[in-house]
Design a protein around this motif. Structure first.
Motif, PDB file in Angstrom:
ATOM      1  N   ASP A   1       7.266  -0.978   6.790  1.00 54.99           N
ATOM      2  CA  ASP A   1       6.923   0.442   6.773  1.00 54.99           C
ATOM      3  C   ASP A   1       8.189   0.891   6.122  1.00 54.99           C
ATOM      4  N   PHE A   2       8.068   1.558   4.727  1.00 57.24           N
ATOM      5  CA  PHE A   2       9.203   2.135   4.181  1.00 57.24           C
ATOM      6  C   PHE A   2       9.209   3.692   4.288  1.00 57.24           C
ATOM      7  N   GLY A   3       8.050   4.275   5.183  1.00 59.28           N
ATOM      8  CA  GLY A   3       7.828   5.682   5.070  1.00 59.28           C
ATOM      9  C   GLY A   3       6.845   6.113   4.026  1.00 59.28           C
ATOM     10  N   ALA A   4       6.934   7.339   4.118  1.00 61.97           N
ATOM     11  CA  ALA A   4       5.977   8.039   2.930  1.00 61.97           C
ATOM     12  C   ALA A   4       6.543   8.425   1.706  1.00 61.97           C
ATOM     13  N   MET A   5       5.752   8.205   0.834  1.00 58.59           N
ATOM     14  CA  MET A   5       6.331   8.647  -0.528  1.00 58.59           C
ATOM     15  C   MET A   5       5.813   9.875  -0.972  1.00 58.59           C
ATOM     16  N   ARG A   6       6.353  10.609  -1.945  1.00 57.00           N
ATOM     17  CA  ARG A   6       5.843  11.891  -2.409  1.00 57.00           C
ATOM     18  C   ARG A   6       5.885  11.653  -3.763  1.00 57.00           C
TER      19      ARG A   6
ATOM     20  N   PHE B   1       0.836  -1.037   0.043  1.00 57.84           N
ATOM     21  CA  PHE B   1       0.012  -0.082  -0.101  1.00 57.84           C
ATOM     22  C   PHE B   1       0.911   1.216   0.024  1.00 57.84           C
ATOM     23  N   GLY B   2       2.090   1.181  -0.440  1.00 55.94           N
ATOM     24  CA  GLY B   2       2.960   2.347  -0.720  1.00 55.94           C
ATOM     25  C   GLY B   2       3.411   3.054   0.591  1.00 55.94           C
ATOM     26  N   SER B   3       2.929   4.218   0.990  1.00 55.57           N
ATOM     27  CA  SER B   3       3.065   4.784   1.962  1.00 55.57           C
ATOM     28  C   SER B   3       2.709   4.287   3.459  1.00 55.57           C
ATOM     29  N   ARG B   4       1.565   3.224   3.248  1.00 57.83           N
ATOM     30  CA  ARG B   4       0.779   2.810   4.239  1.00 57.83           C
ATOM     31  C   ARG B   4       1.484   1.460   4.598  1.00 57.83           C
ATOM     32  N   GLY B   5       2.366   0.772   3.681  1.00 57.90           N
ATOM     33  CA  GLY B   5       3.135  -0.486   4.261  1.00 57.90           C
ATOM     34  C   GLY B   5       3.048  -1.457   3.320  1.00 57.90           C
ATOM     35  N   VAL B   6       3.874  -2.528   3.647  1.00 59.16           N
ATOM     36  CA  VAL B   6       3.899  -3.981   2.885  1.00 59.16           C
ATOM     37  C   VAL B   6       3.335  -4.793   3.981  1.00 59.16           C
ATOM     38  N   TYR B   7       2.425  -5.812   3.467  1.00 60.32           N
ATOM     39  CA  TYR B   7       1.805  -6.703   4.519  1.00 60.32           C
ATOM     40  C   TYR B   7       1.997  -7.965   3.750  1.00 60.32           C
TER      41      TYR B   7
ATOM     42  N   SER C   1       9.928   7.657  -5.716  1.00 61.40           N
ATOM     43  CA  SER C   1       9.192   8.925  -5.368  1.00 61.40           C
ATOM     44  C   SER C   1      10.105   9.796  -5.837  1.00 61.40           C
ATOM     45  N   GLU C   2       9.437  11.230  -5.389  1.00 57.84           N
ATOM     46  CA  GLU C   2      10.058  12.413  -5.649  1.00 57.84           C
ATOM     47  C   GLU C   2      11.122  12.768  -4.387  1.00 57.84           C
ATOM     48  N   ALA C   3      10.943  12.142  -3.167  1.00 63.12           N
ATOM     49  CA  ALA C   3      11.668  12.336  -2.110  1.00 63.12           C
ATOM     50  C   ALA C   3      12.958  11.493  -2.100  1.00 63.12           C
ATOM     51  N   ARG C   4      12.543  10.074  -2.343  1.00 62.17           N
ATOM     52  CA  ARG C   4      13.760   9.147  -2.364  1.00 62.17           C
ATOM     53  C   ARG C   4      13.316   7.899  -3.212  1.00 62.17           C
TER      54      ARG C   4
END
Length: 181
Positions: free
Chosen positions: A69-74, A50-56, A98-101
């Motif tokens: 949890d890999f953190g937030a995407m931009r 779920f991207g910014s909401r994690g991998v399950y 993502s644009e951030a990393r």
């Protein structure tokens, strides 16, 4: 953010799990939905990103095995987060552009433990990686904002790359007869 399992024979709901309860922090493309990422299964577990909401990772009975949890995407243009996880043997491939990393990560599918990670100097991508075997070596092909890259699945080393891609890398690569398209 939910994962639902259905019986293939009659369409009945087998189980439903709420992976996370949170509001999306990014927008979506006008022609898409919030459910852009496809889960992957090997018949023993099902893994959803779920991207910014994690991998399950759940077993086939709906029991949570692990989460990351890999953190937030931009994401550029607020088009949403839609690259899907890929399984190859005991490896789970996560393309996190993502644009951030940006990075490509390979995890142990059973534990979620990170095997390797390669930081990438690429912006947002919506393409899902492709695993191919060439001359006995498995490669992970990823489409990025300015290039296509091939990584060695075992080590993460770059095997080859192209240039001059589009600013909207959405199509997932396919392969046939020794050629990647």
């Amino acid at each position: 953010y939910e994962i639902l399992a259905y019986n293939r024979k009659d369409g009945s709901l087998l189980w439903r799990r709420a992976a996370k309860t949170a509001a999306p922090h990014e927008g979506i493309h006008e022609d898409a939905s919030w459910a852009s990422c496809s889960p992957v299964t090997d018949g023993e577990q099902v893994i959803a990103s779920f991207g910014s909401r994690g991998v399950y990772c759940y077993d086939m009975d709906g029991n949570l095995r692990w989460q990351r949890d890999f953190g937030a995407m931009r994401i550029r243009y607020q088009y949403g987060e839609s690259t899907s996880p890929v399984l190859s043997g005991d490896r789970l491939i996560i393309q996190w552009d993502s644009e951030a990393r940006s990075f490509l990560a390979v995890l142990d599918k059973r534990t979620g433990r990170e095997i390797w990670r390669k930081e990438r100097n690429d912006g947002t991508s919506w393409a899902t990686p492709l695993v191919v075997e060439h001359r006995g070596k498995k490669q992970v092909i990823v489409v990025a904002i300015s290039r296509v890259l091939s990584y060695d699945l075992e080590t993460g080393d770059i095997l080859w790359q192209t240039r001059d891609m589009t600013a909207g890398p959405i199509p997932t690569p396919v392969a046939g007869d020794g050629i990647v398209y």
